[in-house]
Scaffold this active site. Structure first.
Site, PDB file in Angstrom:
ATOM      1  N   ASN A 193       0.799  -1.223   0.000  1.00 23.09           N
ATOM      2  CA  ASN A 193       0.000   0.000   0.000  1.00 23.09           C
ATOM      3  C   ASN A 193       0.832   1.274   0.000  1.00 23.09           C
ATOM      4  O   ASN A 193       0.361   2.324  -0.409  1.00 23.09           O
ATOM      5  CB  ASN A 193      -0.944  -0.009   1.207  1.00 23.09           C
ATOM      6  N   CYS A 238       4.877  11.974  11.522  1.00 21.79           N
ATOM      7  CA  CYS A 238       3.743  12.839  11.818  1.00 21.79           C
ATOM      8  C   CYS A 238       2.502  12.352  11.106  1.00 21.79           C
ATOM      9  O   CYS A 238       1.420  12.274  11.682  1.00 21.79           O
ATOM     10  CB  CYS A 238       4.050  14.263  11.384  1.00 21.79           C
TER      11      CYS A 238
END
Lengths: 144, 385
Positions: free
Chosen positions: B149, B323
């Site tokens: 992915n 993040c």
């Protein structure tokens, strides 16, 4: 996830760059962790921050806190600047997402290191302790 | 400002044909397929018609398709359900699995299963020798995803399944990214278990399926009324199932046209980024990759910053930075490719879909270099070479 003020400081960061022949420079963070902040200051003869600039590698919060801290301390005395905490910077931005409080909220630490650098360079070690009650330590998570 | 959606590996818009097929099953054909009255029978017929559609696209038998709530549930059913009958033994997964497999394997590990995580090469392809050597006498199952992915690399699934069978183990593949984008035929692959998800192929969220090869002994992980041949209790998500059936059929019909077009756009985008921006590392295999996946790492710049600035220009992309991943660590997939953590923080994923155009790719190639340049000017790590 970010406040409008965070996005404003991220999109239009204030005081980006580096002061040539700066009076003090402070850097904190670790590229392995994804955040590095460098703050340079020019100090006038009244112990005031005449100019301050930053360079930051990091996420939106890292850039926004860096930008905000430069805005907060511009023209302030070293003693006032030394009193600004990471938490105060985050509050001035209207808050940060919880996961950003720990890893990306280090701009005040970088500033304090710049002030320390200036004081030490000028033979004022005694003032370091007076101004900077809590000197930033190397970040705990910079070791992983 | 125009929205340019380049994040199809995250999710896709529901196709109009899919939505139209689903709508009657909310408030008109709302029967419970387990009931014997007309509305129940009609709902049952719709579910079975969709099952036939899904099976046909995969080259499977209708009885081999179990509907689930999505990719994560399919992966969990494959691993926990496939291993429930045996005493804790050994399990093999790749180092670049989606969290749905990775965390399921870790949970099994806490229950006493030994787990080996097989490394990948610099292009994100599983090391077949290491994989083969990892098998033990008590290896019960191997799970390697069909296509990654994050970096898009397509794994040699048929060979990996063959090896697992030689060693007497079950083979599962998480094909969530592949189904709809690449031809997936369970007969050719020889897999025992295969997971897929509706919302990655222009179907709705909240629906998926697990292919369970005939004769594969599986235990349910949800207990209740015994739906889905006892493998997945719970009243069927009829609109979702109907949508998945149409989404599968539509994607399969369009694949011969969409795949080469996306591959061309993908290669143009990747080449354009490499040409316009210095110190960019492309990620994943150059050719053995998903048709719509472009992945790269930009040095000296953090991924979330690029993502947010692209967002401000209308481009929706994804990043493998810490993040963006919501943790302190950058993407485990990008690290498994051998990138240094500081470069993994600068990783980006663009995933194109069938509604994307060449104009959008060109617009991205215009918008992106100045964004990187601005962020590099701001980066204390950047020394202009």
């Amino acid at each position: 996830m970010y406040t409008d003020l965070v996005m404003d400081h991220f999109t239009n960061p204030r005081n980006v760059g580096e002061i040539e022949d700066a009076d003090g420079v402070g850097q904190i963070g670790n590229p392995v962790c994804g955040d590095v902040m460098r703050i340079s200051i020019a100090v006038d003869d009244k112990d005031r921050i005449a100019d301050v600039k930053f360079k930051t590698f990091g996420c939106g919060a890292a850039v926004a806190t860096s930008s905000m801290v430069t805005e907060m301390v511009m023209g302030k005395s070293l003693e006032e600047a030394a009193d600004i905490s990471n938490k105060a910077v985050a509050e001035a931005l209207g808050g940060l997402p919880p996961n950003k409080m720990h890893c990306s909220n280090l701009a005040a630490d970088a500033l304090h290191l710049a002030i320390q650098d200036y004081l030490v360079k000028n033979g004022r070690e005694a003032d370091v302790e007076q101004f900077l009650k809590a000197l930033p330590k190397e970040r705990e998570h910079s070791s992983h | 400002m125009k929205t340019v959606y380049f994040d199809h590996a995250a999710t896709t818009p529901v196709d109009r044909r899919v939505l139209d097929a689903m709508l009657p099953y909310f408030s008109e054909q709302y029967g419970n397929p387990s009931e014997l009255h007309r509305l129940g029978r009609e709902a049952r017929a719709a579910v079975e018609a969709a099952r036939a559609q899904v099976a046909a696209v995969l080259g499977a038998g209708e009885k081999e398709i179990v509907f689930t709530a999505g990719g994560t549930e399919s992966d969990n059913l494959a691993l926990f359900g496939g291993l429930a009958r045996s005493q804790p033994g050994h399990l093999i997964v790749s180092a670049i699995e989606h969290p749905a497999v990775m965390e399921a394997a870790r949970a099994l590990n806490r229950q006493g299963w030994a787990v080996d995580f097989i490394p990948v090469d610099g292009d994100g392809i599983v090391d077949v020798d290491a994989y083969e050597q990892a098998f033990r006498d008590d290896t019960r199952l191997a799970s390697v995803m069909f296509a990654n992915n994050v970096v898009g690399s397509v794994q040699p699934v048929a060979a990996l399944a063959r090896i697992a069978h030689e060693k007497g183990a079950l083979f599962h593949t998480d094909a969530v990214q592949a189904v709809g984008s690449l031809p997936v035929d369970v007969g050719e692959l020889g897999v025992d278990l295969l997971s897929l998800s509706g919302h990655k192929l222009y179907g709705p969220k909240g629906i998926g399926a697990l292919y369970v090869k005939r004769g594969t002994r599986l235990q349910p992980i949800l207990h209740g009324g015994g739906h889905e041949r006892r493998l997945r209790s719970g009243t069927e998500n009829v609109p979702g199932i109907v949508g998945l059936g149409v989404a599968m059929t539509t994607a399969a019909a369009q694949l011969p046209e969409v795949r080469p077009r996306l591959e061309r756009l993908r290669d143009k985008l990747a080449a354009g980024v490499a040409e316009r921006i210095p110190e960019v590392t492309s990620l994943g295999h150059p050719t053995q990759r998903l048709p719509g996946n472009v992945a790269f790492s930009v040095r000296y710049v953090e991924g979330e910053s690029m993502l947010l600035r692209l967002d401000a220009h209308g481009f929706m992309v994804s990043s493998g930075s810490a993040c963006a991943s919501g943790s302190l660590e950058p993407s485990h997939v990008v690290l498994a490719l051998g990138l240094r953590a500081e470069d993994a923080h600068g990783s980006m994923r663009i995933s194109l879909g069938r509604e994307n155009t060449e104009e959008e790719v060109d617009a991205f190639l215009e918008a992106f270099p100045p964004i990187v340049d601005k962020l590099r000017q701001m980066s204390p790590l950047y020394v202009k070479g």
